[in-house]
Design a protein around this motif. Structure first.
Motif, short mmCIF file in Angstrom:
data_model
loop_
_atom_site.label_atom_id
_atom_site.label_comp_id
_atom_site.label_asym_id
_atom_site.label_seq_id
_atom_site.Cartn_x
_atom_site.Cartn_y
_atom_site.Cartn_z
N VAL A 186 2.19 -10.42 5.14
CA VAL A 186 2.37 -11.67 4.38
C VAL A 186 3.77 -11.73 3.79
CG1 VAL A 186 1.58 -12.98 2.36
CG2 VAL A 186 -0.10 -11.89 3.87
N GLU A 187 4.21 -10.65 3.19
CA GLU A 187 5.53 -10.64 2.54
C GLU A 187 6.66 -10.92 3.54
OE1 GLU A 187 5.10 -7.59 -1.22
OE2 GLU A 187 5.31 -6.71 0.77
N SER A 188 6.46 -10.48 4.79
CA SER A 188 7.49 -10.67 5.83
C SER A 188 7.26 -11.92 6.67
CB SER A 188 7.54 -9.43 6.74
OG SER A 188 6.30 -9.26 7.40
N ASP A 189 6.29 -12.75 6.25
CA ASP A 189 5.98 -14.03 6.90
C ASP A 189 5.44 -13.89 8.32
OD1 ASP A 189 6.71 -15.66 4.71
OD2 ASP A 189 8.83 -15.37 5.22
N ARG A 190 4.90 -12.71 8.64
CA ARG A 190 4.23 -12.55 9.94
C ARG A 190 2.78 -13.03 9.87
NH1 ARG A 190 5.33 -6.46 11.23
NH2 ARG A 190 5.74 -6.39 8.97
N ALA A 191 2.27 -13.20 8.65
CA ALA A 191 0.93 -13.78 8.44
C ALA A 191 1.00 -14.74 7.26
CB ALA A 191 -0.09 -12.68 8.18
N MET A 192 0.21 -15.80 7.33
CA MET A 192 0.20 -16.80 6.26
C MET A 192 -0.63 -16.32 5.06
SD MET A 192 1.36 -19.86 5.57
CE MET A 192 1.62 -20.79 7.10
N ALA A 193 -1.64 -15.49 5.34
CA ALA A 193 -2.51 -15.01 4.27
C ALA A 193 -3.12 -13.67 4.68
CB ALA A 193 -3.61 -16.02 3.98
N PHE A 194 -3.63 -12.95 3.67
CA PHE A 194 -4.27 -11.65 3.86
C PHE A 194 -5.68 -11.75 3.30
CE2 PHE A 194 -4.04 -7.05 1.93
CZ PHE A 194 -5.05 -6.62 2.77
N ALA A 195 -6.70 -11.61 4.16
CA ALA A 195 -8.10 -11.69 3.74
C ALA A 195 -8.62 -10.30 3.40
CB ALA A 195 -8.94 -12.31 4.86
N MET A 196 -9.07 -10.13 2.15
CA MET A 196 -9.52 -8.81 1.69
C MET A 196 -10.36 -9.00 0.43
SD MET A 196 -9.73 -5.58 2.03
CE MET A 196 -9.05 -5.78 3.68
N ASP A 197 -10.99 -7.93 -0.03
CA ASP A 197 -11.72 -7.97 -1.29
C ASP A 197 -10.79 -8.43 -2.40
OD1 ASP A 197 -14.00 -7.00 -0.05
OD2 ASP A 197 -13.50 -4.92 -0.49
N ASP A 198 -11.25 -9.38 -3.22
CA ASP A 198 -10.35 -9.98 -4.20
C ASP A 198 -9.75 -8.95 -5.16
OD1 ASP A 198 -12.71 -9.52 -5.61
OD2 ASP A 198 -13.00 -11.60 -6.22
N ILE A 199 -10.53 -7.95 -5.58
CA ILE A 199 -9.99 -6.98 -6.53
C ILE A 199 -8.83 -6.18 -5.91
CG2 ILE A 199 -11.80 -5.31 -5.90
CD1 ILE A 199 -9.80 -5.60 -9.21
N LEU A 200 -8.95 -5.86 -4.62
CA LEU A 200 -7.86 -5.13 -3.96
C LEU A 200 -6.62 -6.02 -3.85
CD1 LEU A 200 -9.75 -3.22 -1.12
CD2 LEU A 200 -9.12 -2.41 -3.40
N LEU A 201 -6.84 -7.31 -3.62
CA LEU A 201 -5.71 -8.24 -3.54
C LEU A 201 -4.99 -8.34 -4.89
CD1 LEU A 201 -7.23 -11.13 -1.37
CD2 LEU A 201 -5.76 -9.25 -0.63
N PHE A 202 -5.75 -8.41 -5.97
CA PHE A 202 -5.12 -8.47 -7.31
C PHE A 202 -4.33 -7.19 -7.57
CE2 PHE A 202 -8.48 -11.68 -8.37
CZ PHE A 202 -7.62 -12.70 -8.72
N GLY A 203 -4.89 -6.04 -7.18
CA GLY A 203 -4.21 -4.77 -7.39
C GLY A 203 -2.94 -4.65 -6.56
N LEU A 204 -3.03 -5.03 -5.30
CA LEU A 204 -1.86 -4.99 -4.42
C LEU A 204 -0.77 -5.94 -4.91
CD1 LEU A 204 -3.79 -4.92 -1.04
CD2 LEU A 204 -2.19 -3.15 -1.77
N MET A 205 -1.17 -7.12 -5.33
CA MET A 205 -0.22 -8.11 -5.83
C MET A 205 0.50 -7.57 -7.07
SD MET A 205 -0.93 -12.13 -6.72
CE MET A 205 -2.02 -11.83 -8.11
N ALA A 206 -0.27 -6.95 -7.97
CA ALA A 206 0.31 -6.43 -9.21
C ALA A 206 1.38 -5.38 -8.97
CB ALA A 206 -0.80 -5.84 -10.08
N ASN A 207 1.20 -4.58 -7.91
CA ASN A 207 2.15 -3.50 -7.62
C ASN A 207 3.13 -3.85 -6.50
OD1 ASN A 207 1.31 -1.73 -9.60
ND2 ASN A 207 -0.21 -0.73 -8.30
N SER A 208 3.15 -5.12 -6.09
CA SER A 208 4.04 -5.54 -5.00
C SER A 208 5.48 -5.70 -5.49
CB SER A 208 3.55 -6.85 -4.40
OG SER A 208 3.69 -7.91 -5.35
N LYS A 209 6.38 -5.92 -4.54
CA LYS A 209 7.81 -6.06 -4.88
C LYS A 209 8.07 -7.28 -5.77
CE LYS A 209 8.96 -4.16 -0.35
NZ LYS A 209 9.36 -4.55 1.02
N ASN A 210 7.33 -8.36 -5.50
CA ASN A 210 7.56 -9.60 -6.24
C ASN A 210 6.23 -10.28 -6.55
OD1 ASN A 210 8.58 -11.91 -7.39
ND2 ASN A 210 9.57 -12.70 -5.54
N PRO A 211 5.48 -9.78 -7.56
CA PRO A 211 4.15 -10.32 -7.85
C PRO A 211 4.16 -11.82 -8.15
CG PRO A 211 4.55 -8.28 -9.07
CD PRO A 211 5.85 -8.67 -8.44
#
Length: 294
Positions: A186-211
């Motif tokens: 998603v960050e590199s625009d190779r996918a428009m979205a990432f489908a996953m458990d919402d809690i994991l998405l919140f956690g990944l977003m929080a620790n990403s390069k640009n939340p």
């Protein structure tokens, strides 16, 4: 007759070996060693800070279970080996005896229950979408004919594939090898979205390069329970694992542990997910059910 006798002996030996391999506590006592797994990017359940140290909600549950194993087998100096696993290899490596216990972010469902056993459920979640704020994506219909990421070996990949077929959205699904890899799509625009458990998405977003550039959107497609995973047909070990979780739930330690990882600043960036306990999990603190998702 001889062939039949030989086959019976072979099958009996195989059955005994399978039974023996399932008896985790005996295996641990005999070897003075337990091997437990961790995930490298399942924030805030089990994830790496630095190159080798795993932390998280599930990691602390694992440590509590290990303490009870030490007491049960009377091995205060029990050796503990930590092994990284992925969504793809976590079940086969558990079944073949490579490691003994997985507390990560694994969905307890009926299909997996044919191969492994699960503890009392310790979290509830559902599939949603992580996307860039600039993408214009608000729900699944916005992904018609678009590329969507998920992670290999997860129930989410199956859920989004089924939803895509049922709704005729013609999405192109690409699979990352782990959650970090899927996020990068998603960050590199190779996918428009990432489908996953919402809690994991919140956690990944929080620790990403640009939340601030990311958001979690979309309806929750289903409710799934997480649980610790162990080998099948090992009631003694399941009783111990469930006993640890029951004790933590009854004493209030589980609630404190939840607050630490879901409602407080967490390493490495001090991000607070600010996620109150769901009603399903509150209910299970009393019910202590190991019921799988369908």
């Amino acid at each position: 007759m001889k062939f039949s006798t030989l086959m019976t002996a072979v099958l009996l030996t195989a059955g005994l070996a399978a039974t023996a391999s399932a008896q985790t506590l005996k295996k641990v006592a005999d070897s003075n060693k337990i091997t437990v797994s961790y995930r490298e990017a399942s924030v805030p359940f089990s994830y790496l800070i630095g190159s080798t140290k795993a932390v998280g909600f599930s990691v602390e549950l694992t440590e509590a279970i290990i303490d009870d194993v030490r007491k049960k087998v009377k091995k205060p100096n029990l050796e503990v080996a930590y092994m990284p696993v992925t969504s793809q290899n976590r079940i086969p490596l558990l079944v073949n005896g490579t490691y003994d216990l997985e507390c990560g972010s694994t969905t307890n469902n009926s299909a997996r229950g044919k191969d492994v056993a699960f503890s009392i459920n310790m979290f509830y979640t559902g599939t949603r979408l992580l996307t860039k704020k600039t993408s214009g994506v608000k729900n699944y219909a916005d992904l018609t004919k678009k590329t969507v990421a998920s992670t290999t070996g997860t129930t989410n990949a199956q859920v989004i594939r089924k939803y895509n077929t049922e709704k005729n959205l013609d999405m192109q699904l690409i699979l990352g090898k782990d959650h970090d890899d899927s996020l990068l799509l998603v960050e590199s625009d190779r996918a428009m979205a990432f489908a996953m458990d919402d809690i994991l998405l919140f956690g990944l977003m929080a620790n990403s390069k640009n939340p601030a550039a990311l958001q979690v959107v979309g309806d929750s497609l289903q409710v799934e329970p997480y649980a610790c995973m162990l080998r099948k047909d090992d009631p003694e070990f399941k009783k111990l694992v469930d006993g640890t979780i029951t004790r933590l739930m009854k004493s209030g330690e589980f609630t404190k542990l939840y607050a630490k990882w879901f409602e407080s600043p967490m390493p490495p960036k001090g991000t607070n997910l600010g996620l109150p306990m769901s009603q399903q999990l509150k209910d299970n603190l009393k019910a202590m059910s190991d019921k799988p998702a369908t």
